[in-house]
Design an enzyme around this catalytic site. Structure first.
Site, mmCIF file in Angstrom:
data_model
loop_
_atom_site.group_PDB
_atom_site.id
_atom_site.type_symbol
_atom_site.label_atom_id
_atom_site.label_comp_id
_atom_site.label_asym_id
_atom_site.label_seq_id
_atom_site.Cartn_x
_atom_site.Cartn_y
_atom_site.Cartn_z
ATOM 1 N N CYS A 278 14.556 28.721 -0.232
ATOM 2 C CA CYS A 278 15.024 27.468 0.366
ATOM 3 C C CYS A 278 13.907 26.859 1.210
ATOM 4 O O CYS A 278 12.850 27.460 1.411
ATOM 5 C CB CYS A 278 16.263 27.702 1.214
ATOM 6 S SG CYS A 278 15.993 28.821 2.607
ATOM 7 N N CYS B 168 12.577 28.861 4.114
ATOM 8 C CA CYS B 168 11.568 29.859 3.742
ATOM 9 C C CYS B 168 10.180 29.222 3.703
ATOM 10 O O CYS B 168 9.194 29.807 4.161
ATOM 11 C CB CYS B 168 11.893 30.466 2.379
ATOM 12 S SG CYS B 168 13.486 31.309 2.284
ATOM 13 N N ASP C 41 -12.818 -3.732 -13.300
ATOM 14 C CA ASP C 41 -14.216 -3.908 -13.657
ATOM 15 C C ASP C 41 -14.271 -4.183 -15.159
ATOM 16 O O ASP C 41 -13.294 -3.927 -15.876
ATOM 17 C CB ASP C 41 -14.996 -2.645 -13.288
ATOM 18 C CG ASP C 41 -16.431 -2.717 -13.728
ATOM 19 O OD1 ASP C 41 -17.082 -3.734 -13.470
ATOM 20 O OD2 ASP C 41 -16.895 -1.740 -14.361
ATOM 21 N N ASP D 99 -18.773 0.233 -8.236
ATOM 22 C CA ASP D 99 -17.321 0.199 -8.024
ATOM 23 C C ASP D 99 -16.849 1.263 -7.039
ATOM 24 O O ASP D 99 -15.676 1.262 -6.649
ATOM 25 C CB ASP D 99 -16.583 0.424 -9.353
ATOM 26 C CG ASP D 99 -16.886 -0.651 -10.377
ATOM 27 O OD1 ASP D 99 -16.992 -1.820 -9.973
ATOM 28 O OD2 ASP D 99 -17.017 -0.324 -11.567
#
Length: 705
Positions: free
Chosen positions: A32, A35, A432, A605
């Site tokens: 769970c 934990c 681009d 870029d």
């Protein structure tokens, strides 16, 4: 030197995300969100730990940093959890054995439950005195051994947690089963009217059904990382002189000569030594067509040899293949945190004190109001069971794993924790042009001699630049010449010697040609100018048309070239843009409230890719651009780009739905439990249904279009 290999993108990315050596462990006892919080908080305080992440859906622990694995194992064991070094084969075997064991326990519990219910019919029908006591004792002889066997997974988990001084979801479950069994035995031995053996068995049976279905759902939803790991070759044939030996693939070292049989997977990254080969690269690129390679070509682990046995020279150790790096990167994306994960973690941290305090208040209130200790205990137990935050803990990991796996199957490698979250918010797209929307196609001069073609191919094979790869493609089956002292001059080209004659391939200005474009110069002969027309990358036109967002081209290329492509794609454009111009355009859009997706590949870029709200780069991009991108496109086609955005939006939507499911469940279930309406059995059913609902909702990712 840039790399065009899709898998090579994983190397710098893995280094970036690892924050030190990454340790992987299996933690099967994690059940769970509480934990998860316990382990992550406990390990984060250890010296040398950079980051900790527990994946509930895969029951996997990842620890990054400079720390001894034994220290991690000791710390987790001290918390009361089982922990093992990650071994995929052993993990899969253990998972199968666990499933079979759960199925057997469920069958035993179901069979015993039906028999005890038949015996209970007589009691419900009005049996009294010795007859009633006899049926109770027969029920006890069936129920108690069954509970001891079938409920063992809950008991073992609960005892492990209690020894470590903590609570988990199996503590209230075990308490409910033991209380029902204990009160029933007491009633039977004292001649009481009521026994609850059927309830104890029913509770065990339905909890096992939920646990088994949860197990099956997790196992079926294999992640992309596990699928990649399964493709790793276990053994390889290493050649030394005239001798060959079979060794574990992990024992291969850089420079080893390896033989790959027909139909076998390549065990390690390397350079092809054989004259030619036909390779299936679908695992790396998603493209189904086989690829023809010549001597000197690059091979990656996981590819399949489709023709005659081939030889390669390893360029890395067997423990550091591109396939393994890619698997690590995919798993990092699957396990990574986003804002929804953080929200779930914060909610789970208050579970233990709040819920157990609420159960204690319910117990005291009902005992005071009714004076019925048994009823008060049942109410408190139902509250503890029904409020277990399993659904909350599974809400985000289940969706993230499904999304990353789906995208990888489409040829898109997700790099960052919040990539999908940010992609879902995108409102504008900048692209681009050269190398991103288009790719070069080199046309060689007709008067180029056979020898010059061989020299050109040898030079081109020594570089991973897109233009070099285009030349290799244009030369087709032309054999490569043998060159010496080959080296690449960054930003200019490649040079080497054919005998004593110097050959160069690169920029015209570097070679000394009158034209600034791509040229080939051999010895003292006049340089050959090479025509480099561009072709639109496959899938670009359909992808741009299908995007439901404003899109534009911002390129450093010339006006005429940009205008032609923009007209073809019916989008606006900006030509002749410098890196600063691209960045300024991005900032202008951001100032207008736009969340921009940048798609690019070049060095110019990189700044925009890093500054954009989200970013995508093709695998042919420069290493710096790939490092700055959130998602790397592993295949050549862009046709699935709109689907990437759809999946990102679906990830956000399904995560929100899972949170809503968990919240609605608690809003309805907790008041019912506090009101004393829900029995422990009803609480167990509700808890299992909520967890399974979240898992099944996440699997809807498979059908997103």
């Amino acid at each position: 030197m840039m790399s065009g290999c899709p898998a090579c993108a994983a190397a710098p990315l893995a280094q970036e995300t690892a924050q030190g050596p990454a340790l992987q462990f299996s933690v099967p006892g994690v059940t769970c969100a509480a934990c998860i919080g316990k382990i992550e908080r406990g390990l984060s305080h250890l010296n040398g730990v950079a980051s900790v992440r527990v994946n509930l859906s895969m029951k996997r622990l990842s620890v990054a940093g400079q720390i001894d694995p034994e220290a991690v194992q000791t710390a987790v064991a001290d918390m009361g959890y089982e922990i093992y070094p990650l071994d995929i084969a052993r993990l899969e075997a253990a998972r199968d054995a666990q499933g079979r064991a759960l199925l057997l326990r469920m069958a035993v519990a179901g069979f015993a439950m039906m028999n005890v219910m038949l015996l209970s019919v007589a009691v419900w029908s009005g049996a009294e005195g010795a007859t009633r006591d006899m049926f109770h004792m027969i029920s006890a002889m069936i129920a108690l051994p069954t509970v001891a066997y079938a409920a063992q997974p809950f008991f073992v988990s609960a005892m492990t947690a209690l020894r470590a001084g903590r609570l988990n979801m199996d503590v209230p479950i075990s308490l409910a089963i033991l209380l029902a069994s204990g009160m029933s035995l007491f009633e039977s031995l004292s001649g009481g009217e009521h026994a609850y053996f059927d309830a104890a068995l029913s509770l065990t049976f339905f909890l096992l059904i939920g646990r088994y279905l949860d197990h099956r759902t997790r196992t079926t939803a294999r992640s992309a990382a596990r699928e990649l790991a399964a493709l790793e070759v276990q053994t390889a044939t290493r050649i030394s002189g005239t001798q060959s030996e079979t060794v574990p693939a992990e024992d291969l070292r850089m420079g080893d000569i390896v033989l790959v049989p027909t139909g076998a997977r390549v065990p390690v990254d390397g350079i092809l030594l054989s004259t030619a080969a036909l390779i299936d690269r679908s695992i790396l690129t998603g493209e189904s067509d086989a690829v023809s390679l010549d001597a000197g070509a690059t091979l990656q682990a996981g590819e399949v040899n489709l023709t005659a046995p081939l030889r390669l020279r390893s360029v890395c150790d067997g423990t550091d293949t591109s396939l393994r790096r890619m698997a690590t990167l995919v798993e990092t994306a699957e396990n990574a945190r986003n804002s929804y994960t953080a929200l779930a973690d914060r909610a789970a941290q208050i579970y233990a004190p709040a819920v157990h305090g609420l159960a204690l208040v319910a117990f005291a209130a009902w005992w005071f109001a009714t004076g019925d200790l048994r009823f008060a205990v049942n109410v408190a137990t139902a509250v503890l069971i029904i409020t277990c935050p399993c659904a909350l803990g599974l809400a985000v990991p289940a969706v993230s794993t499904a999304a990353v796996s789906r995208l990888f199957s489409l040829g898109y490698l997700v790099r960052h924790a919040t990539a999908l979250e940010r992609l879902a918010e995108v409102s504008h797209v900048i692209c681009d042009k050269t190398g991103t929307l288009t790719r070069p196609f080199v046309e060689l001069p007709q008067d180029l001699s056979a020898t010059d073609r061989q020299i050109a191919k040898a030079l081109a094979q020594s570089s991973n630049h897109p233009l070099s790869r285009a030349i290799v493609t244009a030369l087709g089956d032309t054999p490569a010449a043998e060159l010496t002292d080959v080296r690449e001059v960054p930003g200019n080209g490649v040079m080497g010697y054919y005998g004593k004659v110097m050959a160069r391939l690169g920029r015209g200005g570097w070679i000394g040609a009158q034209t600034p474009g791509l040229c080939l110069a051999i010895g003292n002969d006049a340089p050959y100018p090479l025509e480099v027309p561009e072709v639109v990358r496959p899938g670009v036109e359909s992808a741009i048309a299908a995007l439901d967002l404003p899109c534009e081209i911002v390129t450093g290329d010339a006006e005429l070239s940009a205008q032609r492509l923009a007209a073809c794609l019916s989008v606006p454009y900006i030509a002749g843009a410098s890196p600063q111009d691209k960045l300024d355009r991005l900032h202008a859009l951001a100032d207008d409230g736009q969340r921009v997706l940048m798609i690019g590949d070049g060095l110019n870029d990189t700044a925009v890719l890093a500054a954009a709200h989200a970013s995508i780069a093709p695998s042919t991009a420069l290493e710096a651009s790939r490092n700055a991108a959130d998602v790397v496109v592993l295949k050549d086609s862009f046709k699935d780009l709109p689907l990437v955005l759809h999946i990102a939006r679906a990830t956000r939507r399904l995560s929100q739905q899972n949170f809503a499911i968990a919240a609605l469940y608690n809003a309805v279930a907790i008041p019912i439990a506090l009101a004393g309406v829900a029995t422990p059995l009803m609480a167990a059913l509700a808890m299992s249904v909520s967890s399974l609902t979240v898992l099944l909702n996440a699997q809807r990712m498979r059908w997103v279009k």
